[in-house]
Write an enzyme that holds these catalytic residues in place. Structure first.
Site, PDB file in Angstrom:
ATOM      1  N   THR A  73     -39.071 -66.062 -16.146  1.00 33.58           N
ATOM      2  CA  THR A  73     -39.583 -64.472 -16.996  1.00 33.58           C
ATOM      3  C   THR A  73     -39.149 -63.360 -17.702  1.00 33.58           C
ATOM      4  OG1 THR A  73     -39.280 -64.011 -14.500  1.00 33.58           O
ATOM      5  CG2 THR A  73     -39.381 -61.958 -15.521  1.00 33.58           C
ATOM      6  N   ASN A  94     -33.348 -66.712 -18.321  1.00 37.16           N
ATOM      7  CA  ASN A  94     -33.078 -65.760 -17.779  1.00 37.16           C
ATOM      8  C   ASN A  94     -31.737 -64.621 -17.755  1.00 37.16           C
ATOM      9  OD1 ASN A  94     -36.058 -65.352 -17.114  1.00 37.16           O
ATOM     10  ND2 ASN A  94     -35.323 -66.013 -14.746  1.00 37.16           N
ATOM     11  N   ASP A 245     -46.327 -63.539 -16.189  1.00 40.25           N
ATOM     12  CA  ASP A 245     -45.428 -64.747 -16.902  1.00 40.25           C
ATOM     13  C   ASP A 245     -45.526 -65.927 -16.416  1.00 40.25           C
ATOM     14  OD1 ASP A 245     -44.482 -63.236 -14.179  1.00 40.25           O
ATOM     15  OD2 ASP A 245     -42.659 -62.793 -14.983  1.00 40.25           O
TER      16      ASP A 245
END
Length: 482
Positions: A73, A94, A245
């Site tokens: 993400t 992340n 994404d």
């Protein structure tokens, strides 16, 4: 007559102008970037999505787009915001981590580690503001940070235990963006993030009924968004890009496959490592102790048929995931559906992402609509690294150095077809001009006839009055003489 001619010319020119309608920003190009986290390229094929379908008819659709590797993400979103591959913008995971202390922070807490994001690359909202525009970001990864001491003019970060699936909150955010930020605050660019269908895909798997229902919710939201654009008078100036994404795939486990568990690999030992970043999906990073890199590498390389093991300097160039100091010396990733476990399986998601971006399950969707985009046009698939250049072009700003190029997306723009359609466009302009001139000529002719007729009749009247006056004088003279 002069005043009349001026009025007629103004009237004729108005015949060529397009009606303004309910529009508060005609000629002022604005951009809204929307991300629905984890919306796989084919999700709209599993359920009926009338609003997404209508958006494709009214604008542009790509069969799919390819995110950056690793397909997580924060890294992939920052690629969209900067136009850089992950190795070049430095948001490589992340999670923020510290190899010296072995400290790690999860996704949400990492949003507030400023130096993780402010690493020499500027998101588009900072670039836009430095060139005189006004920008904002709501819930988009990277929003909480400042860049060279600057942040988005308008920004909002979700609270820690935010319900990403609340449809009512989605609509409230849309109302805020369109009515307040674009409307009252007159922003030029806004990035807007929704945390679904990613969360549902992780929990229930991409093929679940729960994901299908969430896709329907996304579709309703797209419909609400477009209706709100019209209600707020932004249709003629707001260009909307909706993408994601990464995609999502089903995790293979429960004895059906030979799971990847590093502790079970012969010759491998966690005692040989100073730091590990595993147990978070299909990819991992390892930092061997001094002098033990070859030992760790040789133990893992080829140890599992579905595990890929690379030294940092040997990474395939197509992945653009090597040239950064934050990337650790050994990089692991698994084949589609497999996850990497450390000591023992601790991750039980039914759906996962983070795999090689070549896999179709990792590719997200793409839609765009607005005055700058062609209608009912399907563009060839492209990498999401190119979206940044596209947005800069739409905003009329000079991009920062980046890895993308406008040529990858130029075909979707109305401006790209002007040379071919110039004859038709010119013909239309000429036609409107002739109509306007014809109207002027017709009205002038009518006025000319009216004026000439009036002049002739007036002169005749004057002659008749003059003759009557002479006759009257003659009669008076005769009477006097008499």
């Amino acid at each position: 007559m002069w005043n009349l001619c001026v009025c007629l010319c103004v009237f004729a020119s108005s015949l060529q102008a397009k009606p303004l309608g309910n529009n508060s920003c005609l000629g002022h190009s604005k951009v809204l970037l929307v991300s629905f986290d984890g919306f796989r390229w084919d999700y709209d094929r599993t359920v009926v999505t009338p609003h997404l379908d209508q958006m494709a008819e009214d604008g542009v659709k790509a069969p799919y787009v390819t995110p950056a590797f690793v397909t997580m993400t924060s890294p992939t979103h920052f690629t969209i915001l900067t136009g850089k591959y992950i190795e070049n913008h430095g948001v490589i995971h992340n999670m923020w981590f510290n190899t010296s202390t072995s400290e790690k922070k999860p996704y949400y807490q990492t949003q507030f580690v400023n130096e993780w994001w402010d690493n020499g690359s500027l998101p588009i909202w900072i670039t836009a503001q430095r060139q005189g525009l006004r920008a904002g970001s709501l819930h988009f990864p990277g929003t909480a940070s400042t860049y060279d001491g600057e942040k988005a003019l308008m920004s909002e970060v979700e609270p820690r235990f935010y319900n990403y699936s609340n449809e009512t909150a989605w609509r409230q955010n849309i109302d805020k963006i369109l009515g307040d930020w674009f409307g009252e605050k007159d922003l030029d660019f806004v990035s807007l993030y929704f945390g679904e269908p990613d969360s549902t895909g992780h929990k229930y798997g991409p093929d679940s009924e729960e994901v299908k229902e969430m896709v329907r919710q996304v579709d309703r939201t797209v419909g609400y968004l477009r209706d709100s654009v019209d209600r707020n008078g932004l249709t003629q100036c707001l260009n909307i890009i909706i993408t994601a994404d990464h995609g999502m795939t089903t995790v293979l486990r429960n004895g059906a496959v030979n799971e990847i568990v590093l502790s079970k690999i012969p010759g491998f030992s966690f005692q040989d490592l100073d730091f590990t970043l595993v147990d978070y999906g299909p990819s991992g990073l390892l930092l061997p102790k001094t002098g033990r890199l070859e030992k760790v590498y040789n133990a893992l390389k080829g140890a599992h048929p579905h595990l890929h093991v690379y030294k940092k300097e040997e990474m395939p160039p197509r992945l653009h995931f090597a040239q950064n100091n934050r990337i650790l010396p050994i990089i692991l990733w698994a084949d589609l559906g497999y996850v990497i476990n450390g000591l023992l399986p601790v991750q039980f998601n039914k759906g996962e992402h983070g795999f090689d971006n070549d896999y179709m399950d990792m590719k997200p969707f793409f839609r765009a609509v607005g005055p700058a985009f062609r209608k009912n046009f399907t563009v060839e698939p492209f990498e999401t690294v190119h979206i940044y250049s596209l947005m800069c072009h739409l905003l009329g700003i000079t991009p920062e150095p980046n890895d993308g190029h406008l040529n990858a997306t130029r075909a979707m723009l109305v401006s790209s077809v002007q040379p071919e359609g110039s004859t038709e466009k010119t013909s239309s302009v000429i036609s409107r001009a002739f109509i306007g001139l014809g109207a002027v000529a017709g009205l002038l002719l009518i006025m000319f006839v009216v004026v000439v007729t009036y002049s002739v009749l007036n002169r005749r009247g004057e002659k008749q009055r003059a003759g009557s006056f002479e006759n009257a004088e003659g009669e008076d003279t005769k009477q006097t003489s008499f």
